[in-house]
Write an enzyme that holds these catalytic residues in place. Structure first.
Site, PDB file in Angstrom:
ATOM      1  N   GLU A 353     -73.842   2.679 -41.544  1.00 33.68           N
ATOM      2  CA  GLU A 353     -74.613   1.272 -42.050  1.00 33.68           C
ATOM      3  C   GLU A 353     -75.213   0.879 -41.111  1.00 33.68           C
ATOM      4  O   GLU A 353     -74.473   0.631 -39.733  1.00 33.68           O
ATOM      5  CB  GLU A 353     -73.516   0.403 -42.680  1.00 33.68           C
ATOM      6  CG  GLU A 353     -73.464   1.018 -44.214  1.00 33.68           C
ATOM      7  CD  GLU A 353     -72.239   0.941 -44.692  1.00 33.68           C
ATOM      8  OE1 GLU A 353     -71.304   0.543 -44.240  1.00 33.68           O
ATOM      9  OE2 GLU A 353     -72.062   1.418 -45.990  1.00 33.68           O
ATOM     10  N   HIS A 438     -61.239  -0.600 -43.653  1.00 34.29           N
ATOM     11  CA  HIS A 438     -61.103   0.159 -44.977  1.00 34.29           C
ATOM     12  C   HIS A 438     -59.930   0.896 -44.991  1.00 34.29           C
ATOM     13  O   HIS A 438     -59.691   1.981 -45.303  1.00 34.29           O
ATOM     14  CB  HIS A 438     -62.381   1.142 -45.178  1.00 34.29           C
ATOM     15  CG  HIS A 438     -63.474   0.551 -45.045  1.00 34.29           C
ATOM     16  ND1 HIS A 438     -64.670   1.324 -44.990  1.00 34.29           N
ATOM     17  CD2 HIS A 438     -64.044  -0.854 -45.352  1.00 34.29           C
ATOM     18  CE1 HIS A 438     -65.567   0.326 -44.925  1.00 34.29           C
ATOM     19  NE2 HIS A 438     -65.286  -0.816 -45.275  1.00 34.29           N
ATOM     20  N   ASN A 476     -68.146   3.079 -48.322  1.00 37.90           N
ATOM     21  CA  ASN A 476     -67.291   1.524 -48.576  1.00 37.90           C
ATOM     22  C   ASN A 476     -66.540   1.768 -49.668  1.00 37.90           C
ATOM     23  O   ASN A 476     -66.978   2.176 -50.801  1.00 37.90           O
ATOM     24  CB  ASN A 476     -68.258   0.419 -48.373  1.00 37.90           C
ATOM     25  CG  ASN A 476     -69.385   0.574 -47.636  1.00 37.90           C
ATOM     26  OD1 ASN A 476     -70.000   1.453 -47.645  1.00 37.90           O
ATOM     27  ND2 ASN A 476     -69.221  -0.311 -46.553  1.00 37.90           N
TER      28      ASN A 476
HETATM   29  P1  FDA Z   1     -57.126  -6.399 -51.172  1.00 42.93           P
HETATM   30  O1  FDA Z   1     -56.698  -6.248 -49.645  1.00 42.93           O
HETATM   31  O2  FDA Z   1     -58.414  -6.868 -51.607  1.00 42.93           O
HETATM   32  O3  FDA Z   1     -56.193  -7.439 -51.962  1.00 42.93           O
HETATM   33  C1  FDA Z   1     -54.827  -7.461 -51.475  1.00 42.93           C
HETATM   34  C2  FDA Z   1     -54.182  -8.819 -51.696  1.00 42.93           C
HETATM   35  O4  FDA Z   1     -52.802  -8.888 -51.616  1.00 42.93           O
HETATM   36  C3  FDA Z   1     -54.535  -9.994 -50.599  1.00 42.93           C
HETATM   37  O5  FDA Z   1     -55.200 -10.955 -50.947  1.00 42.93           O
HETATM   38  C4  FDA Z   1     -53.357 -10.059 -49.833  1.00 42.93           C
HETATM   39  O6  FDA Z   1     -53.141 -11.379 -49.211  1.00 42.93           O
HETATM   40  C5  FDA Z   1     -52.135 -10.217 -51.005  1.00 42.93           C
HETATM   41  N1  FDA Z   1     -50.903  -9.972 -50.659  1.00 42.93           N
HETATM   42  C6  FDA Z   1     -50.659  -9.011 -49.648  1.00 42.93           C
HETATM   43  N2  FDA Z   1     -49.191  -8.660 -49.552  1.00 42.93           N
HETATM   44  C7  FDA Z   1     -48.795  -9.541 -50.496  1.00 42.93           C
HETATM   45  C8  FDA Z   1     -47.665 -10.000 -50.672  1.00 42.93           C
HETATM   46  N3  FDA Z   1     -46.277  -9.501 -50.124  1.00 42.93           N
HETATM   47  N4  FDA Z   1     -47.359 -11.054 -51.603  1.00 42.93           N
HETATM   48  C9  FDA Z   1     -48.525 -11.667 -52.380  1.00 42.93           C
HETATM   49  N5  FDA Z   1     -49.794 -11.274 -51.939  1.00 42.93           N
HETATM   50  C10 FDA Z   1     -49.774 -10.407 -51.008  1.00 42.93           C
HETATM   51  N6  FDA Z   1     -65.264  -2.728 -48.612  1.00 42.93           N
HETATM   52  C11 FDA Z   1     -66.597  -2.464 -49.266  1.00 42.93           C
HETATM   53  O7  FDA Z   1     -66.640  -1.455 -50.067  1.00 42.93           O
HETATM   54  N7  FDA Z   1     -67.701  -2.801 -48.983  1.00 42.93           N
HETATM   55  C12 FDA Z   1     -67.785  -3.639 -47.800  1.00 42.93           C
HETATM   56  O8  FDA Z   1     -68.731  -4.208 -47.432  1.00 42.93           O
HETATM   57  C13 FDA Z   1     -66.446  -3.789 -47.015  1.00 42.93           C
HETATM   58  N8  FDA Z   1     -66.628  -4.580 -45.880  1.00 42.93           N
HETATM   59  C14 FDA Z   1     -65.297  -5.111 -45.406  1.00 42.93           C
HETATM   60  C15 FDA Z   1     -65.359  -5.930 -44.232  1.00 42.93           C
HETATM   61  C16 FDA Z   1     -64.206  -6.544 -43.654  1.00 42.93           C
HETATM   62  C17 FDA Z   1     -64.158  -7.342 -42.535  1.00 42.93           C
HETATM   63  C18 FDA Z   1     -63.138  -6.015 -44.333  1.00 42.93           C
HETATM   64  C19 FDA Z   1     -61.602  -6.649 -43.968  1.00 42.93           C
HETATM   65  C20 FDA Z   1     -63.015  -5.142 -45.332  1.00 42.93           C
HETATM   66  C21 FDA Z   1     -64.027  -4.598 -45.833  1.00 42.93           C
HETATM   67  N9  FDA Z   1     -64.256  -3.837 -47.065  1.00 42.93           N
HETATM   68  C22 FDA Z   1     -65.456  -3.284 -47.732  1.00 42.93           C
HETATM   69  C23 FDA Z   1     -62.971  -3.395 -47.533  1.00 42.93           C
HETATM   70  C24 FDA Z   1     -62.747  -3.904 -48.877  1.00 42.93           C
HETATM   71  O9  FDA Z   1     -62.687  -5.415 -48.609  1.00 42.93           O
HETATM   72  C25 FDA Z   1     -61.084  -3.485 -49.248  1.00 42.93           C
HETATM   73  O10 FDA Z   1     -61.105  -2.220 -49.491  1.00 42.93           O
HETATM   74  C26 FDA Z   1     -60.335  -4.083 -50.766  1.00 42.93           C
HETATM   75  O11 FDA Z   1     -60.580  -5.547 -50.408  1.00 42.93           O
HETATM   76  C27 FDA Z   1     -59.293  -3.412 -50.853  1.00 42.93           C
HETATM   77  O12 FDA Z   1     -59.065  -3.963 -52.271  1.00 42.93           O
HETATM   78  P2  FDA Z   1     -57.581  -3.996 -52.682  1.00 42.93           P
HETATM   79  O13 FDA Z   1     -57.410  -4.450 -54.299  1.00 42.93           O
HETATM   80  O14 FDA Z   1     -56.934  -2.653 -52.525  1.00 42.93           O
HETATM   81  O15 FDA Z   1     -56.597  -4.967 -52.022  1.00 42.93           O
END
Ligand code: FDA
Length: 497
Positions: A353, A438, A476
């Site tokens: 990207e 990711h 992504n």
């Molecule tokens: P996700 O991580 O979204 O949600 C999990 C939640 O569970 C969190 O809110 C966390 O706090 C909570 N949690 C964890 N443990 C817990 C516990 N024990 N008790 C209570 N709550 C708990 N992807 C993409 O497709 N395009 C993009 O442009 C980007 N860009 C990007 C930038 C940056 C900076 C990051 C960090 C990530 C991306 N991503 C991305 C990745 C994308 O955001 C990621 O793959 C998804 O959010 C994952 O979704 P999930 O549902 O798996 O978990």
């Protein structure tokens, strides 16, 4: 409430958790969602909910006293700074060989990410999730996910003329001069809003460099899409600043879930116990894997199978910058939302990207986040000495990803007679290879679970997030995480309710 009995408890409010909660609520089920991060619905002292990238504060990082910016240096100088300890939005979670960035709060990763909403090429899908029917995904679940997430494409005519995508046009020109296809990348950012930002008629978000620490206006995070729909059902209760610490079978059926309520410095103020008939693990690849690995090893859920914690990958993430000649200026105004990429997946194993470097000054730099076909996979394991979960990833395991990214950038540098920047990730360090955005895997579909996310060994326990995907999505990941969750929850509602 401590002592409560709920039909369904969902751990986490990211993509997987939001899909599960919405579809269950629409099927008539009362759902309790538990989220360790904050609600992100109240402005701070500056009148904004989220901090800007150029001026990080306590809101920016999860329980850190020092920022850990993905780009740690600029022109050779370290740019990290001290901040107050706070339950901020971006977690830079450090394992021995890699820092894993994740969103914390109601909306999970959707709060911090770039919103790039990419459906993998159909021919690449069988390698991503071999046990999933390709036609069903491309005819039903990917379209459903794209619609509900609000995915859209930049207006190509506007792209060609607006100042804020000068950097991406330079990226396109240089890719094409080296014979690589440049493709537009869809996003959940409201593109009409961005046009108004450029005209100066609305408060700025993408054009104010907002990304990583939240987005105040134009991005359709889950708060504006799935979670708005969830709230409208009236059947879901969301508890922020609550962290699940244990899940174990209860005498008489269901599961006893232990939850710490925390304050904004991370201290536990109350410990609650809830009885849940069904529990969905949607804490993200790392969060779900850590919980399941710990629960299996410590005897709370001993019947989980040996696949728990396995098959974790970094989606091949590597970052790099290139220094351009003066005639390829990339612009002092850069939209923080990437909108295009260089596709060399089939030939070189890399999809890069063209990313912004929104510093506010002309840098003559091109910056890229590459997703590569890096085959290395790590595993989580319980460390009884530290009472923590370790991840076996090693720094050297990034090398295949770097080599794949070089299949694009060595060629562009040769064509343009340019060089890599070596001042962005340290002193004399070219590759941003110590991190991933990711994380994927750890409770892989059809291995740790059945083919729909039911955890093996227990009935009524499910994984429904990025932990299901074995390490790579070729693009992504969040559209694939959402689409897979839509597919799985439909099957679960049909058979398990
Ligand atoms: P996700 O991580 O979204 O949600 C999990 C939640 O569970 C969190 O809110 C966390 O706090 C909570 N949690 C964890 N443990 C817990 C516990 N024990 N008790 C209570 N709550 C708990 N992807 C993409 O497709 N395009 C993009 O442009 C980007 N860009 C990007 C930038 C940056 C900076 C990051 C960090 C990530 C991306 N991503 C991305 C990745 C994308 O955001 C990621 O793959 C998804 O959010 C994952 O979704 P999930 O549902 O798996 O978990």
């Amino acid at each position: 409430q401590s002592g409560a009995h709920v039909p369904v408890l969902v751990i986490g409010t990211g993509y997987g958790g939001s899909v599960a909660a919405l579809r269950l609520a629409q099927a008539g089920v009362d759902v309790q969602m538990v989220e360790m991060g904050m609600a992100w619905d109240t402005p701070g002292a500056d009148g904004k909910i989220f901090a800007n990238t150029t001026n990080p504060d306590g809101r920016s990082y999860w329980l850190r006293t020092h920022t850990k910016q993905p780009l740690s240096n600029f022109l050779g100088f370290p740019i990290d700074r001290e901040i107050p300890l706070y339950t901020g939005i971006l977690d830079a979670e450090e394992f021995a060989g890699i820092t894993v960035y994740q969103g914390r709060g109601v909306g999970g990763g959707s709060l911090v990410n770039g919103g790039m909403a990419v459906t993998p090429k159909r021919e690449n899908f069988p390698a991503i999730l071999p046990s999933v029917n390709v036609d069903e995904m491309y005819n039903t679940y990917y379209p459903r996910a794209n619609t509900n997430l609000g995915v859209g494409l930049i207006d190509p005519a506007w792209f060609d003329t607006t100042d804020c995508y000068q950097y991406a046009r330079v990226g396109r020109k240089q890719a094409q001069r080296s014979g690589f296809p440049f493709v537009f990348v869809p996003d959940v950012y409201d593109w009409d809003y961005m046009k108004q930002e450029a005209l100066g008629t609305v408060p700025k978000s993408a054009l104010a460099g907002e990304i990583l620490y939240g987005n105040n206006y134009g991005k359709k995070s889950l708060q504006k899409t799935y979670i708005a729909q969830i709230r409208a059902t009236g059947k879901v209760n969301i508890s922020p600043l609550h962290k699940v610490t244990s899940v174990a079978p209860a005498v008489g059926g269901g599961y006893t879930v232990q939850i710490d309520q925390i304050d904004t410095t991370g201290n536990t103020t109350t410990t609650k116990t809830v009885l849940a008939d069904k529990v969905f693990f949607a804490a993200g690849s790392v969060g779900t894997s850590k919980l399941l690995t710990m629960l299996k090893a410590t005897g709370k859920l001993p019947n989980l199978n040996g696949q728990i914690g396995q098959g974790w990958g970094d989606n091949g993430n590597v970052m790099v910058g290139r220094a351009n000649w003066w005639w390829d200026a990339t612009g002092s105004l850069q939209a923080s939302i990437p909108c295009g990429g260089i596709d060399n997946w089939a030939a070189g194993g890399a999809f890069a990207e063209v990313a912004p470097l929104p510093t506010g000054i002309e840098t003559y730099a091109s910056f890229y986040l590459s997703i590569t076909k890096n085959p290395n996979r790590a595993q989580f394991s319980w460390n009884a000495a530290t009472n923590k979960v370790d991840l076996s990833w090693q720094q050297a395991w990034k090398q295949p990803g770097i080599d794949m990214a070089r299949s694009i950038f060595d060629k562009i540098n040769a064509t343009e007679a340019t060089v890599y920047r070596s001042d962005l990730f340290g002193v004399n360090k070219i590759w941003g290879d110590l991190l991933t955005y990711h994380p994927l895997g750890g409770a892989v579909l059809n291995k740790a679970t059945d083919n729909y996310g039911r955890l093996q060994g227990y009935s009524g326990l499910y994984a429904i997030d990025g932990s299901l995907i074995p390490g790579n999505t070729s693009v992504n990941p969040f559209v694939t995480i959402t689409a897979l969750a839509e597919r799985n929850i439909e099957n679960i509602i049909a058979h398990d309710l």
